[in-house]
Design an enzyme around this catalytic site. Structure first.
Site, PDB file in Angstrom:
ATOM      1  N   VAL A  56       0.812  -1.223   0.000  1.00  0.00           N
ATOM      2  CA  VAL A  56       0.000   0.000   0.000  1.00  0.00           C
ATOM      3  C   VAL A  56       0.845   1.272   0.000  1.00  0.00           C
ATOM      4  O   VAL A  56       0.350   2.351  -0.347  1.00  0.00           O
ATOM      5  CB  VAL A  56      -1.001   0.044   1.191  1.00  0.00           C
ATOM      6  CG1 VAL A  56      -2.016  -1.082   1.097  1.00  0.00           C
ATOM      7  CG2 VAL A  56      -0.280   0.046   2.531  1.00  0.00           C
ATOM      8  N   ASN A  82      -6.640  -1.257   6.131  1.00  0.00           N
ATOM      9  CA  ASN A  82      -6.249  -1.928   7.366  1.00  0.00           C
ATOM     10  C   ASN A  82      -4.741  -2.147   7.491  1.00  0.00           C
ATOM     11  O   ASN A  82      -4.231  -2.233   8.604  1.00  0.00           O
ATOM     12  CB  ASN A  82      -6.980  -3.286   7.441  1.00  0.00           C
ATOM     13  CG  ASN A  82      -6.399  -4.188   8.513  1.00  0.00           C
ATOM     14  OD1 ASN A  82      -6.668  -4.012   9.695  1.00  0.00           O
ATOM     15  ND2 ASN A  82      -5.554  -5.143   8.111  1.00  0.00           N
ATOM     16  N   SER A 134      -6.117   3.535  15.487  1.00  0.00           N
ATOM     17  CA  SER A 134      -5.727   2.785  16.687  1.00  0.00           C
ATOM     18  C   SER A 134      -6.003   3.649  17.907  1.00  0.00           C
ATOM     19  O   SER A 134      -5.926   4.889  17.827  1.00  0.00           O
ATOM     20  CB  SER A 134      -4.231   2.473  16.650  1.00  0.00           C
ATOM     21  OG  SER A 134      -3.784   2.035  17.916  1.00  0.00           O
ATOM     22  N   TYR A 146       3.963   5.634  15.128  1.00  0.00           N
ATOM     23  CA  TYR A 146       2.668   4.941  14.956  1.00  0.00           C
ATOM     24  C   TYR A 146       1.514   5.851  15.386  1.00  0.00           C
ATOM     25  O   TYR A 146       0.516   5.987  14.668  1.00  0.00           O
ATOM     26  CB  TYR A 146       2.721   3.670  15.800  1.00  0.00           C
ATOM     27  CG  TYR A 146       1.554   2.726  15.690  1.00  0.00           C
ATOM     28  CD1 TYR A 146       1.434   1.849  14.604  1.00  0.00           C
ATOM     29  CD2 TYR A 146       0.583   2.656  16.691  1.00  0.00           C
ATOM     30  CE1 TYR A 146       0.374   0.946  14.525  1.00  0.00           C
ATOM     31  CE2 TYR A 146      -0.463   1.758  16.621  1.00  0.00           C
ATOM     32  CZ  TYR A 146      -0.570   0.899  15.536  1.00  0.00           C
ATOM     33  OH  TYR A 146      -1.614   0.011  15.479  1.00  0.00           O
ATOM     34  N   ALA A 147       1.640   6.499  16.549  1.00  0.00           N
ATOM     35  CA  ALA A 147       0.572   7.382  17.049  1.00  0.00           C
ATOM     36  C   ALA A 147       0.362   8.557  16.099  1.00  0.00           C
ATOM     37  O   ALA A 147      -0.785   8.943  15.815  1.00  0.00           O
ATOM     38  CB  ALA A 147       0.913   7.888  18.454  1.00  0.00           C
ATOM     39  N   ALA A 148       1.463   9.111  15.586  1.00  0.00           N
ATOM     40  CA  ALA A 148       1.343  10.250  14.656  1.00  0.00           C
ATOM     41  C   ALA A 148       0.639   9.809  13.374  1.00  0.00           C
ATOM     42  O   ALA A 148      -0.241  10.514  12.855  1.00  0.00           O
ATOM     43  CB  ALA A 148       2.722  10.825  14.350  1.00  0.00           C
ATOM     44  N   LYS A 150      -1.413   7.234  13.037  1.00  0.00           N
ATOM     45  CA  LYS A 150      -2.808   6.881  13.337  1.00  0.00           C
ATOM     46  C   LYS A 150      -3.657   8.128  13.638  1.00  0.00           C
ATOM     47  O   LYS A 150      -4.857   8.142  13.356  1.00  0.00           O
ATOM     48  CB  LYS A 150      -2.871   5.887  14.505  1.00  0.00           C
ATOM     49  CG  LYS A 150      -2.263   4.513  14.177  1.00  0.00           C
ATOM     50  CD  LYS A 150      -2.975   3.819  13.043  1.00  0.00           C
ATOM     51  CE  LYS A 150      -2.588   2.363  12.897  1.00  0.00           C
ATOM     52  NZ  LYS A 150      -3.265   1.706  11.761  1.00  0.00           N
ATOM     53  N   ILE A 179      -6.052  -6.119  20.371  1.00  0.00           N
ATOM     54  CA  ILE A 179      -6.663  -7.222  19.613  1.00  0.00           C
ATOM     55  C   ILE A 179      -5.641  -8.349  19.446  1.00  0.00           C
ATOM     56  O   ILE A 179      -4.448  -8.095  19.222  1.00  0.00           O
ATOM     57  CB  ILE A 179      -7.129  -6.726  18.212  1.00  0.00           C
ATOM     58  CG1 ILE A 179      -7.949  -5.419  18.316  1.00  0.00           C
ATOM     59  CG2 ILE A 179      -7.929  -7.817  17.501  1.00  0.00           C
ATOM     60  CD1 ILE A 179      -9.275  -5.501  19.051  1.00  0.00           C
TER      61      ILE A 179
HETATM   62  P1  NAP Z   1      -0.638  -7.817  11.733  1.00  0.00           P
HETATM   63  O1  NAP Z   1      -1.051  -9.069  12.402  1.00  0.00           O
HETATM   64  O2  NAP Z   1       0.805  -7.443  11.765  1.00  0.00           O
HETATM   65  O3  NAP Z   1      -1.166  -7.852  10.216  1.00  0.00           O
HETATM   66  C1  NAP Z   1      -0.914  -6.776   9.369  1.00  0.00           C
HETATM   67  C2  NAP Z   1      -0.949  -7.260   7.935  1.00  0.00           C
HETATM   68  O4  NAP Z   1      -0.653  -6.120   7.110  1.00  0.00           O
HETATM   69  C3  NAP Z   1       0.121  -8.306   7.653  1.00  0.00           C
HETATM   70  O5  NAP Z   1      -0.412  -9.340   6.846  1.00  0.00           O
HETATM   71  C4  NAP Z   1       1.182  -7.525   6.908  1.00  0.00           C
HETATM   72  O6  NAP Z   1       1.948  -8.275   5.980  1.00  0.00           O
HETATM   73  C5  NAP Z   1       0.333  -6.514   6.143  1.00  0.00           C
HETATM   74  N1  NAP Z   1       1.129  -5.389   5.682  1.00  0.00           N
HETATM   75  C6  NAP Z   1       2.183  -4.797   6.286  1.00  0.00           C
HETATM   76  N2  NAP Z   1       2.690  -3.837   5.513  1.00  0.00           N
HETATM   77  C7  NAP Z   1       1.934  -3.814   4.389  1.00  0.00           C
HETATM   78  C8  NAP Z   1       1.980  -3.046   3.191  1.00  0.00           C
HETATM   79  N3  NAP Z   1       2.917  -2.106   3.002  1.00  0.00           N
HETATM   80  N4  NAP Z   1       1.063  -3.286   2.224  1.00  0.00           N
HETATM   81  C9  NAP Z   1       0.125  -4.247   2.398  1.00  0.00           C
HETATM   82  N5  NAP Z   1       0.039  -5.030   3.484  1.00  0.00           N
HETATM   83  C10 NAP Z   1       0.946  -4.799   4.470  1.00  0.00           C
HETATM   84  O7  NAP Z   1      -1.405  -6.567  12.345  1.00  0.00           O
HETATM   85  P2  NAP Z   1      -2.878  -6.453  13.014  1.00  0.00           P
HETATM   86  O8  NAP Z   1      -2.716  -6.489  14.475  1.00  0.00           O
HETATM   87  O9  NAP Z   1      -3.816  -7.361  12.342  1.00  0.00           O
HETATM   88  O10 NAP Z   1      -3.207  -4.947  12.628  1.00  0.00           O
HETATM   89  C11 NAP Z   1      -4.043  -4.585  11.537  1.00  0.00           C
HETATM   90  C12 NAP Z   1      -4.341  -3.095  11.618  1.00  0.00           C
HETATM   91  O11 NAP Z   1      -4.977  -2.801  12.865  1.00  0.00           O
HETATM   92  C13 NAP Z   1      -3.099  -2.227  11.557  1.00  0.00           C
HETATM   93  O12 NAP Z   1      -3.385  -1.032  10.861  1.00  0.00           O
HETATM   94  C14 NAP Z   1      -2.830  -1.920  13.018  1.00  0.00           C
HETATM   95  O13 NAP Z   1      -2.108  -0.739  13.177  1.00  0.00           O
HETATM   96  C15 NAP Z   1      -4.243  -1.799  13.536  1.00  0.00           C
HETATM   97  N6  NAP Z   1      -4.386  -2.005  14.995  1.00  0.00           N
HETATM   98  C16 NAP Z   1      -4.101  -3.192  15.572  1.00  0.00           C
HETATM   99  C17 NAP Z   1      -4.283  -3.342  16.949  1.00  0.00           C
HETATM  100  C18 NAP Z   1      -4.046  -4.642  17.655  1.00  0.00           C
HETATM  101  O14 NAP Z   1      -4.222  -4.681  18.888  1.00  0.00           O
HETATM  102  N7  NAP Z   1      -3.664  -5.718  16.973  1.00  0.00           N
HETATM  103  C19 NAP Z   1      -4.720  -2.273  17.700  1.00  0.00           C
HETATM  104  C20 NAP Z   1      -4.986  -1.055  17.084  1.00  0.00           C
HETATM  105  C21 NAP Z   1      -4.825  -0.939  15.712  1.00  0.00           C
HETATM  106  P3  NAP Z   1       3.399  -8.918   6.398  1.00  0.00           P
HETATM  107  O15 NAP Z   1       3.104  -9.875   7.468  1.00  0.00           O
HETATM  108  O16 NAP Z   1       3.873  -9.577   5.150  1.00  0.00           O
HETATM  109  O17 NAP Z   1       4.239  -7.776   6.854  1.00  0.00           O
END
Ligand code: NAP
Length: 238
Positions: A56, A82, A134, A146-148, A150, A179
């Site tokens: 992305v 996402n 987030s 990350y905070a900036a 988000k 999560i």
């Molecule tokens: P995750 O388990 O790390 O999954 C993120 C996915 O995004 C991975 O498959 C990753 O691929 C892919 N990705 C990374 N860079 C990318 C790029 N440049 N283009 C396309 N895909 C890319 O993370 P998650 O916890 O599911 O988080 C998903 C979203 O929710 C994120 O935006 C995160 O900031 C937000 N969030 C998560 C939490 C939480 O508690 N988990 C809380 C608040 C917000 P690779 O594995 O190949 O890198």
């Protein structure tokens, strides 16, 4: 014909949870992510889904993929931004690469996808955009980048909501709390436990908890909801 939903970062974690819920609510989901084989494996478990390898952060690549989705799989009715990464350090230890990488994926990546999808939605005067921010947008030690990024997502969401409201296109943000995904499972055990203690509901969230709120925002029931920021965190932010 099923409506098309494009979900980024969809091969695992929250993105996959969102894709599962949307697929089971009748959407034809296009899962977009970096790794082809992981994507295909994830896609095989969902009815009527497709996969696209997509970074992305790459403006030109997003243009090519969005065009291909529109031509091959049909009009994009729902965009879920996402994809996200974190590179946590205190500001005094954060290097330029950590800053740039996190802003490029988490903030510019959402702009890139919106920039390509919005012209199609404008032409149709219909569409739903759901941006994953987030709870950290309010500030979190060790997460300045990350905070900036988000917090930037919130400004981007509210601006797009204002620009697109008259065209019946809604734009909303979701702030997941804590999560259960590979991102959070990478944390040191003491930091993981400290986060758990901040959740009034007493349990970690699931990717499907986020997916169901995305499905609501993508549904007819949310037709009059735009520019909102919805916390999905078991009461973590009150
Ligand atoms: P995750 O388990 O790390 O999954 C993120 C996915 O995004 C991975 O498959 C990753 O691929 C892919 N990705 C990374 N860079 C990318 C790029 N440049 N283009 C396309 N895909 C890319 O993370 P998650 O916890 O599911 O988080 C998903 C979203 O929710 C994120 O935006 C995160 O900031 C937000 N969030 C998560 C939490 C939480 O508690 N988990 C809380 C608040 C917000 P690779 O594995 O190949 O890198």
């Amino acid at each position: 014909m099923r409506s098309v939903a494009m979900v980024t970062g969809a091969q695992r974690g929250i993105g996959f949870g969102i894709s599962q819920v949307l697929a089971h609510r009748g959407f034809s989901v296009v899962l977009c992510d970096l790794d082809k084989s992981a994507l295909e494996e994830a896609g095989q478990t969902l009815p009527d889904s497709h996969t696209e390898v997509l970074d992305v952060a790459d403006f030109a690549a997003v243009q090519v993929v969005v065009e291909r989705i529109e031509k091959t799989w049909g009009p994009i009715a729902v965009l879920v931004n996402n994809a996200g990464i974190n590179r946590d350090h205190m500001i005094h230890k954060m290097n330029e690469e950590d800053w740039d990488a996190v802003v490029a994926v988490n903030l510019k990546g959402q702009f890139n996808c919106m920039r390509q999808v919005i012209p199609y939605m404008r032409a149709r005067q219909a569409g739903r955009i759901i941006n994953i921010s987030s709870a950290s947008w309010l500030g979190n030690v060790g997460q300045a980048n990350y905070a900036a990024a988000k917090a930037g997502v919130i400004g981007l969401t509210k601006t797009a909501a204002r620009e697109l409201a008259r065209l019946h296109i809604t734009v909303n943000a979701i702030c997941p709390g804590f999560i259960d995904t590979p991102m959070t499972r990478r944390m040191p055990p003491d930091a993981f436990e400290a986060m758990m203690e901040k959740i009034p509901m007493g349990r970690i969230g699931t990717p499907e908890d986020v997916g169901r709120v995305v499905a609501f925002l993508a549904s007819e029931d949310a037709a009059y909801v735009t520019g909102e920021v919805i916390n999905v965190g078991g009461g973590m932010v009150l």
